[in-house]
Design a protein around this motif. Structure first.
Motif, PDB file in Angstrom:
ATOM      1  N   PRO A  96      25.685  -6.719  -6.751  1.00 22.02           N
ATOM      2  CA  PRO A  96      26.112  -6.223  -8.065  1.00 22.02           C
ATOM      3  C   PRO A  96      25.850  -4.748  -8.243  1.00 22.02           C
ATOM      4  O   PRO A  96      24.988  -4.327  -8.981  1.00 22.02           O
ATOM      5  CB  PRO A  96      25.256  -7.050  -9.033  1.00 22.02           C
ATOM      6  CG  PRO A  96      24.005  -7.323  -8.266  1.00 22.02           C
ATOM      7  CD  PRO A  96      24.435  -7.474  -6.840  1.00 22.02           C
ATOM      8  N   THR A  97      26.602  -3.939  -7.525  1.00 22.04           N
ATOM      9  CA  THR A  97      26.502  -2.498  -7.723  1.00 22.04           C
ATOM     10  C   THR A  97      27.444  -2.099  -8.831  1.00 22.04           C
ATOM     11  O   THR A  97      28.189  -2.914  -9.359  1.00 22.04           O
ATOM     12  CB  THR A  97      26.860  -1.750  -6.424  1.00 22.04           C
ATOM     13  OG1 THR A  97      28.124  -2.229  -5.968  1.00 22.04           O
ATOM     14  CG2 THR A  97      25.821  -2.023  -5.351  1.00 22.04           C
ATOM     15  N   ASP A  98      27.403  -0.840  -9.223  1.00 19.28           N
ATOM     16  CA  ASP A  98      28.246  -0.359 -10.307  1.00 19.28           C
ATOM     17  C   ASP A  98      29.704  -0.667  -9.991  1.00 19.28           C
ATOM     18  O   ASP A  98      30.225  -0.229  -8.971  1.00 19.28           O
ATOM     19  CB  ASP A  98      28.031   1.154 -10.443  1.00 19.28           C
ATOM     20  CG  ASP A  98      28.691   1.716 -11.694  1.00 19.28           C
ATOM     21  OD1 ASP A  98      29.603   1.046 -12.226  1.00 19.28           O
ATOM     22  OD2 ASP A  98      28.276   2.804 -12.120  1.00 19.28           O
ATOM     23  N   PRO A  99      30.427  -1.425 -10.871  1.00 24.16           N
ATOM     24  CA  PRO A  99      31.817  -1.765 -10.585  1.00 24.16           C
ATOM     25  C   PRO A  99      32.742  -0.552 -10.481  1.00 24.16           C
ATOM     26  O   PRO A  99      33.844  -0.677  -9.986  1.00 24.16           O
ATOM     27  CB  PRO A  99      32.212  -2.634 -11.783  1.00 24.16           C
ATOM     28  CG  PRO A  99      30.922  -3.182 -12.299  1.00 24.16           C
ATOM     29  CD  PRO A  99      29.922  -2.104 -12.056  1.00 24.16           C
ATOM     30  N   ALA A 100      32.323   0.589 -10.978  1.00 22.74           N
ATOM     31  CA  ALA A 100      33.179   1.771 -10.910  1.00 22.74           C
ATOM     32  C   ALA A 100      32.395   2.944 -10.343  1.00 22.74           C
ATOM     33  O   ALA A 100      32.106   3.921 -11.027  1.00 22.74           O
ATOM     34  CB  ALA A 100      33.739   2.116 -12.282  1.00 22.74           C
ATOM     35  N   PRO A 101      32.001   2.874  -9.063  1.00 19.31           N
ATOM     36  CA  PRO A 101      31.168   3.939  -8.509  1.00 19.31           C
ATOM     37  C   PRO A 101      31.961   5.217  -8.323  1.00 19.31           C
ATOM     38  O   PRO A 101      33.178   5.207  -8.173  1.00 19.31           O
ATOM     39  CB  PRO A 101      30.734   3.361  -7.152  1.00 19.31           C
ATOM     40  CG  PRO A 101      31.845   2.437  -6.778  1.00 19.31           C
ATOM     41  CD  PRO A 101      32.354   1.855  -8.064  1.00 19.31           C
ATOM     42  N   ASP A 102      31.268   6.320  -8.338  1.00 13.82           N
ATOM     43  CA  ASP A 102      31.868   7.591  -7.959  1.00 13.82           C
ATOM     44  C   ASP A 102      30.807   8.390  -7.240  1.00 13.82           C
ATOM     45  O   ASP A 102      29.633   8.056  -7.227  1.00 13.82           O
ATOM     46  CB  ASP A 102      32.455   8.336  -9.160  1.00 13.82           C
ATOM     47  CG  ASP A 102      31.405   8.716 -10.192  1.00 13.82           C
ATOM     48  OD1 ASP A 102      30.491   9.474  -9.821  1.00 13.82           O
ATOM     49  OD2 ASP A 102      31.497   8.272 -11.346  1.00 13.82           O
ATOM     50  N   SER A 103      31.244   9.474  -6.615  1.00 15.36           N
ATOM     51  CA  SER A 103      30.337  10.240  -5.761  1.00 15.36           C
ATOM     52  C   SER A 103      29.600  11.325  -6.513  1.00 15.36           C
ATOM     53  O   SER A 103      28.793  12.028  -5.930  1.00 15.36           O
ATOM     54  CB  SER A 103      31.142  10.877  -4.616  1.00 15.36           C
ATOM     55  OG  SER A 103      32.156  11.721  -5.146  1.00 15.36           O
ATOM     56  N   SER A 104      29.860  11.479  -7.812  1.00 18.41           N
ATOM     57  CA  SER A 104      29.184  12.524  -8.573  1.00 18.41           C
ATOM     58  C   SER A 104      27.748  12.135  -8.848  1.00 18.41           C
ATOM     59  O   SER A 104      27.357  10.974  -8.711  1.00 18.41           O
ATOM     60  CB  SER A 104      29.916  12.746  -9.901  1.00 18.41           C
ATOM     61  OG  SER A 104      29.791  11.610 -10.719  1.00 18.41           O
ATOM     62  N   SER A 105      26.950  13.134  -9.265  1.00 15.07           N
ATOM     63  CA  SER A 105      25.561  12.833  -9.601  1.00 15.07           C
ATOM     64  C   SER A 105      25.482  11.883 -10.773  1.00 15.07           C
ATOM     65  O   SER A 105      24.612  11.005 -10.821  1.00 15.07           O
ATOM     66  CB  SER A 105      24.803  14.130  -9.915  1.00 15.07           C
ATOM     67  OG  SER A 105      25.403  14.808 -11.015  1.00 15.07           O
ATOM     68  N   ALA A 106      26.405  12.032 -11.744  1.00 23.73           N
ATOM     69  CA  ALA A 106      26.414  11.110 -12.881  1.00 23.73           C
ATOM     70  C   ALA A 106      26.727   9.699 -12.409  1.00 23.73           C
ATOM     71  O   ALA A 106      26.141   8.718 -12.878  1.00 23.73           O
ATOM     72  CB  ALA A 106      27.439  11.570 -13.918  1.00 23.73           C
ATOM     73  N   GLY A 107      27.667   9.576 -11.465  1.00 20.73           N
ATOM     74  CA  GLY A 107      27.989   8.259 -10.942  1.00 20.73           C
ATOM     75  C   GLY A 107      26.819   7.636 -10.212  1.00 20.73           C
ATOM     76  O   GLY A 107      26.565   6.434 -10.314  1.00 20.73           O
ATOM     77  N   LYS A 125      28.810  -4.989 -17.972  1.00 23.62           N
ATOM     78  CA  LYS A 125      29.486  -5.034 -16.673  1.00 23.62           C
ATOM     79  C   LYS A 125      29.013  -6.225 -15.855  1.00 23.62           C
ATOM     80  O   LYS A 125      29.802  -6.902 -15.187  1.00 23.62           O
ATOM     81  CB  LYS A 125      29.240  -3.735 -15.909  1.00 23.62           C
ATOM     82  CG  LYS A 125      29.978  -2.527 -16.472  1.00 23.62           C
ATOM     83  CD  LYS A 125      29.660  -1.278 -15.668  1.00 23.62           C
ATOM     84  CE  LYS A 125      30.393  -0.063 -16.240  1.00 23.62           C
ATOM     85  NZ  LYS A 125      30.080   1.178 -15.481  1.00 23.62           N
ATOM     86  N   MET A 126      27.708  -6.497 -15.903  1.00 24.05           N
ATOM     87  CA  MET A 126      27.178  -7.665 -15.193  1.00 24.05           C
ATOM     88  C   MET A 126      27.789  -8.950 -15.745  1.00 24.05           C
ATOM     89  O   MET A 126      28.161  -9.854 -14.987  1.00 24.05           O
ATOM     90  CB  MET A 126      25.651  -7.714 -15.321  1.00 24.05           C
ATOM     91  CG  MET A 126      24.904  -6.716 -14.468  1.00 24.05           C
ATOM     92  SD  MET A 126      23.121  -7.051 -14.434  1.00 24.05           S
ATOM     93  CE  MET A 126      23.089  -8.631 -13.568  1.00 24.05           C
ATOM     94  N   ALA A 127      27.882  -9.032 -17.077  1.00 28.49           N
ATOM     95  CA  ALA A 127      28.440 -10.236 -17.695  1.00 28.49           C
ATOM     96  C   ALA A 127      29.907 -10.407 -17.321  1.00 28.49           C
ATOM     97  O   ALA A 127      30.365 -11.516 -17.029  1.00 28.49           O
ATOM     98  CB  ALA A 127      28.264 -10.165 -19.205  1.00 28.49           C
ATOM     99  N   ALA A 128      30.664  -9.296 -17.316  1.00 28.76           N
ATOM    100  CA  ALA A 128      32.079  -9.366 -16.968  1.00 28.76           C
ATOM    101  C   ALA A 128      32.279  -9.814 -15.525  1.00 28.76           C
ATOM    102  O   ALA A 128      33.279 -10.470 -15.192  1.00 28.76           O
ATOM    103  CB  ALA A 128      32.740  -8.007 -17.198  1.00 28.76           C
TER     104      ALA A 128
END
Length: 373
Positions: free
Chosen positions: A7-18, A63-66
């Motif tokens: 269960p990693t972030d469903p919308a990962p990105d490569s930025s520091s915020a992501g 996100k986890m629930a979805a």
């Protein structure tokens, strides 16, 4: 989605915020997995993992629930990990360790909390913890709170930061019972539909209700709150078939009061309903941290001393000081000083001008349109 997928972030990105969002998601998932038999509130999870934003934790939980990794309960919002979430958490890399020397919020560090409008709220010390944590603990024990202090000191911002599920009634002398309970509204086809008010919604969904400027509301109108706040926790809606409404777990009432504001009356009936009364004043250190110039802060401190002594009826608070800073960045210092002077009521204008002249050392007048050049 395959339950075996971590269960990693469903919308990962490569930025520091992501990367920060992904790290928070793993923290939240790991905490739920460590307490599989518990149904946890958003605030409890935020405190346990020392997260900076309750809102960000809430988003991670949704996100986890979805994804099927957690069950989402309402009244108030609570979450419990599912079997799929437990299985996935077992394959998930652990969160990175906290840097050496860092401290958690529970150890006294005050991290900013994101309000619903996206602005940051910086918690203040209260009763050996932070104001946000104290309000959440009082809500858990159903202990109602009355916040009081001059307008602009951050009462509403504090409540919004503490309770992401907040509903609000903005009190005025024209507030009526229907503003709490609801009313009929016309439909496009010519009929009418009853729309429940914020008190009813908060009771049924287990949400927090802020009665802002409560002491401006006529006492007869405020009385609609009292059965909901006492041991009964039940009200009826006279205008809609005398429908009975019962409060579910999580329902909570908090109120704001501006002493000295024209028309504000703190009755004994209202004051006695709130077991905790907390004074909210401007945090001068926070003002400095947010970039307010020192001369403006010093002028405000002096004027607030005059306010406390009864020599003036108005003094700039954090709201006005932050406005001063924004105007200075946009129009320059002279215009910002002149605008701050112009925000003072007419009766206090001379005292405010004197305080500003003492700190800024220039001839100051209220911001006024001049002649055409």
């Amino acid at each position: 989605m395959d339950p075996a997928t971590p269960p990693t972030d469903p919308a990962p990105d490569s930025s520091s915020a992501g990367r920060r969002r992904g790290h928070l998601y793993r923290q939240v998932a790991a905490h739920l997995a460590a307490h599989p038999d518990q149904v946890l509130k958003v605030g409890e999870i935020t405190t346990a993992i020392a997260a900076r934003s309750t809102g960000a934790v809430f988003e991670a939980l949704k996100k986890m629930a979805a994804a099927g990794y957690a069950t989402h309960h309402t009244g108030p919002h609570r979450f419990q990990i599912t079997k799929a979430g437990i299985d996935a958490a077992g394959a998930m890399p652990p969160p990175a360790p906290r840097p050496a020397g860092s401290t958690s919020r529970t150890a006294g560090r005050r991290h900013p909390v994101t309000r619903p409008n996206g602005d940051l709220y910086f918690p203040r010390k209260l009763a050996g913890a932070t104001d946000v944590d104290v309000l959440r603990r009082l809500r858990d024990k159903r202990i109602p709170v009355l916040l009081y202090g001059p307008p602009g000191t951050g009462k509403t911002a504090l409540v919004e930061a503490a309770f992401p599920d907040l509903l609000t009634v903005a009190g005025t002398g024209d507030t009526v019972v229907e503003d709490f309970l609801g009313n009929f509204t016309p439909l496009p086809d010519g009929g009418f539909e009853f729309v429940y008010g914020p008190l009813v919604v908060a009771m049924r969904e287990g949400r927090a209700l802020l009665v802002d400027d409560a002491t401006l509301i006529p006492p007869k109108v405020l009385a609609v709150l009292y059965p909901a706040m006492d041991g009964r926790r039940v009200i009826t809606i006279p205008g809609y078939r005398n429908e009975r409404v019962e409060a579910v777990d999580g329902f909570y009432v908090i109120a704001g009061h501006n002493p000295g504001v024209h028309g504000a009356i703190l009755t004994e009936a209202l004051a006695s309903r709130f077991d905790v009364h907390i004074e909210v004043t401007t945090d001068w250190d926070l003002a400095r941290h947010l970039g307010v110039p020192t001369p403006a802060i010093q002028a405000a401190i002096g004027l607030n001393a005059d306010l406390a002594a009864g020599r003036v009826r108005w003094a700039p608070q954090l709201r006005e000081l932050l406005g001063f800073t924004r105007v200075r960045k946009t129009l320059g210092l002279p215009a910002a000083v002149a605008n701050l002077a112009g925000r003072a009521p007419e009766d206090d204008r001379e005292q405010v001008l004197a305080a500003l002249r003492q700190q800024f050392g220039t001839d100051i007048t209220a911001l006024t349109l001049g002649k055409q050049r």
